[in-house]
Design a protein around this motif. Structure first.
Motif, PDB file in Angstrom:
ATOM      1  N   LYS A   1      19.455  -4.582  -8.107  1.00 37.65           N
ATOM      2  CA  LYS A   1      19.040  -4.415  -9.507  1.00 37.65           C
ATOM      3  C   LYS A   1      17.575  -4.811  -9.672  1.00 37.65           C
ATOM      4  O   LYS A   1      16.795  -4.097 -10.308  1.00 37.65           O
ATOM      5  N   LYS A   2      17.185  -5.915  -9.072  1.00 32.43           N
ATOM      6  CA  LYS A   2      15.784  -6.364  -9.156  1.00 32.43           C
ATOM      7  C   LYS A   2      14.845  -5.396  -8.432  1.00 32.43           C
ATOM      8  O   LYS A   2      13.734  -5.154  -8.891  1.00 32.43           O
ATOM      9  N   ILE A   3      15.307  -4.863  -7.299  1.00 36.19           N
ATOM     10  CA  ILE A   3      14.468  -3.898  -6.578  1.00 36.19           C
ATOM     11  C   ILE A   3      14.177  -2.713  -7.486  1.00 36.19           C
ATOM     12  O   ILE A   3      13.017  -2.305  -7.644  1.00 36.19           O
ATOM     13  N   PHE A   4      15.223  -2.150  -8.111  1.00 35.79           N
ATOM     14  CA  PHE A   4      15.007  -0.934  -8.896  1.00 35.79           C
ATOM     15  C   PHE A   4      14.361  -1.218 -10.251  1.00 35.79           C
ATOM     16  O   PHE A   4      13.704  -0.358 -10.811  1.00 35.79           O
ATOM     17  N   GLN A   5      14.516  -2.424 -10.774  1.00 29.50           N
ATOM     18  CA  GLN A   5      13.783  -2.787 -11.988  1.00 29.50           C
ATOM     19  C   GLN A   5      12.271  -2.832 -11.725  1.00 29.50           C
ATOM     20  O   GLN A   5      11.479  -2.585 -12.618  1.00 29.50           O
ATOM     21  N   ASN A   6      11.915  -3.168 -10.507  1.00 28.64           N
ATOM     22  CA  ASN A   6      10.495  -3.334 -10.146  1.00 28.64           C
ATOM     23  C   ASN A   6      10.007  -2.291  -9.147  1.00 28.64           C
ATOM     24  O   ASN A   6       8.948  -2.467  -8.546  1.00 28.64           O
ATOM     25  N   LEU A   7      10.761  -1.214  -8.955  1.00 29.60           N
ATOM     26  CA  LEU A   7      10.495  -0.309  -7.845  1.00 29.60           C
ATOM     27  C   LEU A   7       9.071   0.231  -7.822  1.00 29.60           C
ATOM     28  O   LEU A   7       8.413   0.206  -6.789  1.00 29.60           O
ATOM     29  N   ARG A   8       8.580   0.732  -8.947  1.00 26.82           N
ATOM     30  CA  ARG A   8       7.230   1.330  -8.928  1.00 26.82           C
ATOM     31  C   ARG A   8       6.155   0.281  -8.590  1.00 26.82           C
ATOM     32  O   ARG A   8       5.266   0.545  -7.780  1.00 26.82           O
ATOM     33  N   ALA A   9       6.253  -0.878  -9.187  1.00 28.86           N
ATOM     34  CA  ALA A   9       5.271  -1.927  -8.875  1.00 28.86           C
ATOM     35  C   ALA A   9       5.450  -2.427  -7.438  1.00 28.86           C
ATOM     36  O   ALA A   9       4.464  -2.660  -6.723  1.00 28.86           O
ATOM     37  N   PHE A  10       6.691  -2.573  -7.012  1.00 27.93           N
ATOM     38  CA  PHE A  10       6.975  -3.014  -5.650  1.00 27.93           C
ATOM     39  C   PHE A  10       6.428  -2.003  -4.646  1.00 27.93           C
ATOM     40  O   PHE A  10       5.763  -2.387  -3.667  1.00 27.93           O
ATOM     41  N   GLN A  11       6.669  -0.718  -4.880  1.00 25.14           N
ATOM     42  CA  GLN A  11       6.130   0.320  -3.998  1.00 25.14           C
ATOM     43  C   GLN A  11       4.610   0.247  -3.945  1.00 25.14           C
ATOM     44  O   GLN A  11       4.008   0.385  -2.882  1.00 25.14           O
ATOM     45  N   ARG A  12       3.995   0.039  -5.092  1.00 25.45           N
ATOM     46  CA  ARG A  12       2.531  -0.024  -5.119  1.00 25.45           C
ATOM     47  C   ARG A  12       2.015  -1.213  -4.299  1.00 25.45           C
ATOM     48  O   ARG A  12       1.041  -1.085  -3.566  1.00 25.45           O
ATOM     49  N   THR A  13       2.684  -2.366  -4.428  1.00 26.30           N
ATOM     50  CA  THR A  13       2.235  -3.523  -3.641  1.00 26.30           C
ATOM     51  C   THR A  13       2.351  -3.233  -2.149  1.00 26.30           C
ATOM     52  O   THR A  13       1.491  -3.645  -1.370  1.00 26.30           O
ATOM     53  N   LEU A  14       3.402  -2.516  -1.761  1.00 24.87           N
ATOM     54  CA  LEU A  14       3.550  -2.178  -0.343  1.00 24.87           C
ATOM     55  C   LEU A  14       2.497  -1.151   0.077  1.00 24.87           C
ATOM     56  O   LEU A  14       1.916  -1.264   1.154  1.00 24.87           O
ATOM     57  N   ASP A  15       2.260  -0.138  -0.760  1.00 26.95           N
ATOM     58  CA  ASP A  15       1.236   0.862  -0.433  1.00 26.95           C
ATOM     59  C   ASP A  15      -0.147   0.217  -0.302  1.00 26.95           C
ATOM     60  O   ASP A  15      -0.971   0.658   0.504  1.00 26.95           O
ATOM     61  N   LEU A  16      -0.399  -0.826  -1.071  1.00 17.60           N
ATOM     62  CA  LEU A  16      -1.694  -1.499  -0.995  1.00 17.60           C
ATOM     63  C   LEU A  16      -1.877  -2.266   0.318  1.00 17.60           C
ATOM     64  O   LEU A  16      -3.001  -2.607   0.680  1.00 17.60           O
ATOM     65  N   MET A  17      -0.785  -2.493   1.053  1.00 14.71           N
ATOM     66  CA  MET A  17      -0.925  -3.048   2.402  1.00 14.71           C
ATOM     67  C   MET A  17      -1.739  -2.089   3.259  1.00 14.71           C
ATOM     68  O   MET A  17      -2.572  -2.507   4.057  1.00 14.71           O
TER      69      MET A  17
END
Length: 142
Positions: free
Chosen positions: A117-133
């Protein structure tokens, strides 16, 4: 950048600066991405503490007293592919990589763990943080 720099202290500092100066994080995270997550690279685990869509701190080797909602795990080789300026298919994006690991049982891809639930609540921001790696690893490229 070479792959031996991945996950060094200097690398994480550059990553933190990249995330915190990214204008898209405010859009994707609406400045409310406050859930901590971990990144496991081979045998090393790092806790990324998020506050208001910004990286507050990155802690190597978190303990039982530290908290996170979710994380991403993978071999060092999978992470080295993920941070390439032009990553190979299925290691270019976390959902595609997770699908290959979790659904198709294929080795060599990243896998998300933790509170779905937390992953999908934050998915777009989480994906962006990973892409910024990838951006941090390639000194602004990609």
């Amino acid at each position: 950048m070479n792959d031996t720099d991945l996950a060094t202290h200097e690398w994480w500092e550059r990553y933190k600066e990249t995330v915190n100066s990214d204008p898209e994080m405010g859009v994707r995270g609406h400045d409310k991405f406050n859930d901590n997550f971990y990144v496991e690279i081979g045998d090393e685990r790092f806790l990324v503490e998020m506050q208001g869509g910004k990286v507050r701190d990155i802690m190597p080797n978190p303990t039982l007293n530290d908290r996170w909602s979710f994380g991403v795990e993978g071999s060092r080789e999978a992470w080295e592919e993920f941070v390439q300026e032009n990553p190979p298919a299925f290691n270019h994006e976390i959902v595609a990589s997770h699908y290959r690991s979790a659904v198709r049982n294929e080795d060599g891809h990243l896998q998300m763990r933790g509170d779905n639930k937390k992953i999908f609540q934050n998915l777009r921001a989480f994906q962006r943080t990973l892409d910024l790696m990838r951006v941090a690893h390639n000194n602004g490229g990609s």
